[in-house]
Design a protein around this motif. Structure first.
Motif, PDB file in Angstrom:
ATOM      1  N   LEU A 143       0.836  -1.211   0.000  1.00  0.00           N
ATOM      2  CA  LEU A 143       0.000   0.000   0.000  1.00  0.00           C
ATOM      3  C   LEU A 143       0.863   1.250   0.000  1.00  0.00           C
ATOM      4  O   LEU A 143       0.556   2.229  -0.671  1.00  0.00           O
ATOM      5  N   ALA A 144       1.948   1.223   0.789  1.00  0.00           N
ATOM      6  CA  ALA A 144       2.806   2.407   0.878  1.00  0.00           C
ATOM      7  C   ALA A 144       3.351   2.752  -0.501  1.00  0.00           C
ATOM      8  O   ALA A 144       3.335   3.915  -0.917  1.00  0.00           O
ATOM      9  N   PHE A 145       3.792   1.727  -1.227  1.00  0.00           N
ATOM     10  CA  PHE A 145       4.384   1.977  -2.547  1.00  0.00           C
ATOM     11  C   PHE A 145       3.318   2.421  -3.543  1.00  0.00           C
ATOM     12  O   PHE A 145       3.520   3.361  -4.300  1.00  0.00           O
ATOM     13  N   PHE A 146       2.185   1.722  -3.532  1.00  0.00           N
ATOM     14  CA  PHE A 146       1.127   2.064  -4.479  1.00  0.00           C
ATOM     15  C   PHE A 146       0.532   3.435  -4.181  1.00  0.00           C
ATOM     16  O   PHE A 146       0.197   4.183  -5.091  1.00  0.00           O
ATOM     17  N   THR A 147       0.415   3.758  -2.887  1.00  0.00           N
ATOM     18  CA  THR A 147      -0.090   5.090  -2.537  1.00  0.00           C
ATOM     19  C   THR A 147       0.876   6.149  -3.042  1.00  0.00           C
ATOM     20  O   THR A 147       0.475   7.179  -3.592  1.00  0.00           O
ATOM     21  N   ALA A 148       2.176   5.872  -2.890  1.00  0.00           N
ATOM     22  CA  ALA A 148       3.181   6.842  -3.324  1.00  0.00           C
ATOM     23  C   ALA A 148       3.091   7.078  -4.822  1.00  0.00           C
ATOM     24  O   ALA A 148       3.054   8.228  -5.277  1.00  0.00           O
ATOM     25  N   SER A 149       3.000   5.988  -5.617  1.00  0.00           N
ATOM     26  CA  SER A 149       2.986   6.206  -7.071  1.00  0.00           C
ATOM     27  C   SER A 149       1.674   6.850  -7.509  1.00  0.00           C
ATOM     28  O   SER A 149       1.673   7.706  -8.402  1.00  0.00           O
ATOM     29  N   ALA A 150       0.565   6.455  -6.866  1.00  0.00           N
ATOM     30  CA  ALA A 150      -0.722   7.054  -7.249  1.00  0.00           C
ATOM     31  C   ALA A 150      -0.746   8.533  -6.878  1.00  0.00           C
ATOM     32  O   ALA A 150      -1.213   9.374  -7.651  1.00  0.00           O
TER      33      ALA A 150
END
Lengths: 210, 256, 278
Positions: free
Chosen positions: A117-124
């Motif tokens: 989630l941390a990574f996906f939130t960052a890219s989104a």
């Protein structure tokens, strides 16, 4: 309407009214019956597990047999599914072997997916938070304030005003918006339930949406 | 005997059911009921399915994590019905990933029925309505992989979603799918808003059945729903006003 | 196209990974100042008389454990150091929560010299629907649990359970919630009918959802994610894992902010050059 179609609606109506009434009226045997109904639900849901396993097994066996695209993954799935089941049945779910797999494989995998989630939130966020319009700018500034306000560093930036502002955003605009959505959704859920109880919405019976 | 302090709740429910019934009677009798405003997210579902078909890519639908006891899942059935009918009409491949087993059975029926109605029963593949996992992140991992592997062109996510919504929506974006997300779960809405093309917010998912079917009776119940909301807003304003004046009788009545 | 506007997501992921990993290996020990919500949770627990019995609901599974375990440990430590007694339970759907409770309670009980059966009891998990189980527990705690604890011991043999027959015998319910069922079920089926005070913590993303309930007084206090756990560690003066993780969280969020700024600089430059309209 034929009986085949009418019967499920009548059962839904009867069960629905019963559960609603037993929520408010506490005269025996209502609470006991409501518990029994819950147990029936559990038993039927447990049977559904067999259907699920059959569905998974068929899908992935077909893939392995036909050597379809990425078939080795299907093999891994089948081995894990039946391996863990066998482990639970043979050494019991309280046993150390089952526990070891649970902690070191299941726990680690679940935690890893959650941390994605941390990574996906960052890219989104990187992609979406552009100051293209007034609304997007507000969205970005709000996100930035709440992020900074939530970390210890935030207290040393801007003389400690940011955590207070972040708290205000969470307490006031967020709470107001959340309440609006919650109330609307609750009324919507109630209306959907009434439609289903009255047999107006029958999508769940395999029929068309209405 | 009667659950304490729940009298007002019970009364509100009865009034609500009466209002819904009134509107159903009205619309059945052919009296005019207000039309539903355009919901961009629902309109976009058709566009997404159309585009996926043009590109020769499959359509994917997820009803989220909850079972048949969640109203969000019940709402998702109506939307899946529409998605399945549109997919059958365009002869697009539809894949449905399920979390809950009873939901799997229902969804298989919904999709089968849609292909049957479209006159293409042979195009229905029961294995495309599949069980994924009943573990939140196991499910998310499974769907994320599927979106990439099957090169999904349209990804419709409507139902009850929690933290895994970000994994689903971002994976769909990375796979290049056109996406619609919809849920009443406040914590998942931001993920859909940043990663999907359109988002159905809160109660919009409950209006979908009526909106997509254009059935006047169902539309009537939406009008009843709005009337109830106006009533609640009125109570909130009145309560705020009275409490500010130090009068608590409304609070007492509501906790009766 | 401006390069800052299209940074490859893999670069972003790598930088974020390094930013989170480094402070975990070499913490800088940033100081944490507890927020008002965490202070509220601490106050509610602190004001309970010694010996009171509190139920701790472990409504999360291993997926959320990295975020919620430190909070659970901090809360259980606080409860035990105030000489409160604990009954743990997990709502339907959180069958793996009972295992989390078992592990954490055993660890902290050893630390604080507490005994099973007198200072704490693990009721385990019950399948079904919260809407049915919680009201049933309000009438009689033993029946829904089939009269046994998580380990199959009869509840009548456990001393702590002598005084606790139903939910209303409890002084407080503390929940650690990562989703549904969670605090909403406790509010509807326990707080509203019985008015037993309810405090607890959620994952950071669950905090905005819990806020309206706290403002309405239905939740007496709420902690959000790792930050909430760190606040409790500071307030209880029992530093633990959450405080060390705060460094990683700080740096991780700063990296995300940095990328937001870079992306917007890129966007503005492109616009200034006339590459993008609007």
């Amino acid at each position: 309407m034929q009986w085949r179609k009418k019967l499920p609606i009548l059962i839904t109506l009867a069960a629905g009214i019963f559960v609603v009434v037993s929520r408010f009226v506490k005269i025996e045997p209502l609470p006991t019956l409501s518990g029994t109904l819950d147990e029936w639900f559990l038993v039927s849901a447990a049977f559904a597990f067999v259907i699920g396993m059959a569905n998974l097994t068929r899908l992935h066996l077909l893939k392995v047999r036909s050597r379809g695209k990425d078939w080795p993954y299907s093999l891994v799935l089948l081995v894990c599914l039946y391996g863990y089941l066998t482990l639970g049945l043979t050494v019991s779910v309280q046993g150390p072997a089952y526990e070891w797999v649970y902690r070191n494989i299941l726990g680690a995998l679940q935690g890893a997916m959650f941390s994605l989630l941390a990574f996906f939130t960052a890219s989104a966020a990187y992609r979406a938070f552009r100051i293209r319009s007034a609304e997007a700018t507000v969205l970005m500034i709000t996100a930035a304030v709440v992020m900074v306000g939530n970390i210890p560093l935030g207290e040393s930036i801007a003389g400690g005003n940011i955590p207070g502002l972040a708290q205000w955003i969470l307490d006031v605009p967020n709470t107001a918006g959340a309440r609006g959505i919650l109330l609307g959704a609750a009324v919507g859920a109630l209306a959907t339930s009434v439609r289903i109880l009255l047999g107006l919405e029958r999508a769940h019976l395999g029929g068309p949406g209405a | 005997m009667f659950l304490e302090e729940a009298g007002a709740q019970f009364l509100f429910m009865l009034i609500f059911v009466a209002v819904v019934y009134f509107f159903i009677q009205r619309s059945s009798a052919g009296t005019h009921v207000p039309e539903i405003r355009k919901v961009a997210g629902l309109e976009y579902i058709d566009t997404a399915i159309g585009r996926a078909t043009e590109m020769g890519r499959p359509v994917h639908f997820t009803p989220g994590l909850f079972g048949v006891d969640a109203p969000e899942t019940l709402a998702s059935f109506a939307i899946l019905g529409h998605v399945a009918r549109e997919s059958a009409r365009y002869d697009a491949r539809l894949i449905v990933s399920n979390f809950e087993l009873p939901v799997l059975g229902i969804n298989q029926e919904i999709v089968r029925q849609a292909y049957l109605e479209a006159g293409r029963p042979e195009r229905f593949n029961p294995l495309d309505v599949r069980y994924m996992s009943s573990d939140q992140f196991g499910y998310a991992a499974g769907v994320a992989g599927l979106l990439h592997r099957e090169n999904v062109g349209a990804n419709i996510m409507v139902g009850a979603f929690a933290a895994e919504a970000m994994v689903l929506a971002e994976s769909g974006y990375q796979a290049g799918a056109l996406q619609v997300g919809g849920t009443t779960f406040i914590q998942s809405l931001p993920w859909f808003i940043v990663a999907a093309d359109h988002t159905l917010i809160g109660e919009e998912i409950y209006a979908a059945g009526a909106y997509l079917s254009r059935d006047p009776v169902l539309t009537g119940t939406i009008a009843a729903q709005d009337l109830a909301k106006i009533g609640i807003i009125g109570l909130v304003i009145l309560g705020t006003f009275l409490n500010t004046l130090g009068l608590t009788w409304l609070e007492t009545v509501l906790s009766w | 196209m401006n390069i800052l506007e299209r940074i490859d997501r893999r670069i972003l992921y790598l930088v974020l990974l390094l930013a989170v990993a480094y402070p975990l290996l070499r913490p800088f020990g940033l100081s944490v100042k507890p927020g008002p919500d965490s202070k509220q949770v601490f106050r509610v627990i602190d004001e309970l008389p010694r010996g009171s019995v509190v139920m701790v609901s472990f409504d999360y599974d291993p997926a959320a454990a990295p975020e919620l375990d430190p909070m659970a440990v901090a809360l259980v430590r606080l409860l035990f150091s105030k000489d409160l007694r604990i009954i743990t339970f997990s709502q339907p759907g959180w069958e793996l929560g009972a295992g989390q409770a078992d592990r954490i309670l055993r660890q902290v009980a050893v630390e604080k010299g507490k005994e099973y059966g007198t200072d704490w009891v693990n009721l385990g998990w019950r399948a079904g629907q919260s809407a049915v189980i919680l009201p049933a527990m309000s009438e009689d705690l033993r029946r829904p649990m089939n009269g046994v604890d998580m380990y199959g011991q009869p509840l009548v043999n456990l001393k702590l359970m002598d005084q606790i027959r139903k939910l209303s015998d409890l002084q407080l319910i503390v929940g650690i919630w990562s989703g549904t069922p969670g605090f909403q079920e406790y509010i509807s089926f326990v707080y509203e009918p019985l008015k037993i005070p309810l405090v607890g913590g959620t994952t950071a993303i669950g905090l905005p959802v819990a806020k309206p309930y706290m403002k309405a007084g239905q939740l007496a206090g709420i902690l959000g994610g790792m930050r909430g756990a760190a606040d409790i560690e500071v307030l209880a003066d029992q530093p633990g894992r959450a405080l060390t993780v705060m460094d990683a969280q700080s740096l991780g969020l700063l990296v995300i902010l940095g990328f937001l700024v870079l992306g917007n600089i890129g966007y503005l430059v492109t616009r200034w050059r006339g590459g993008v309209k609007g």
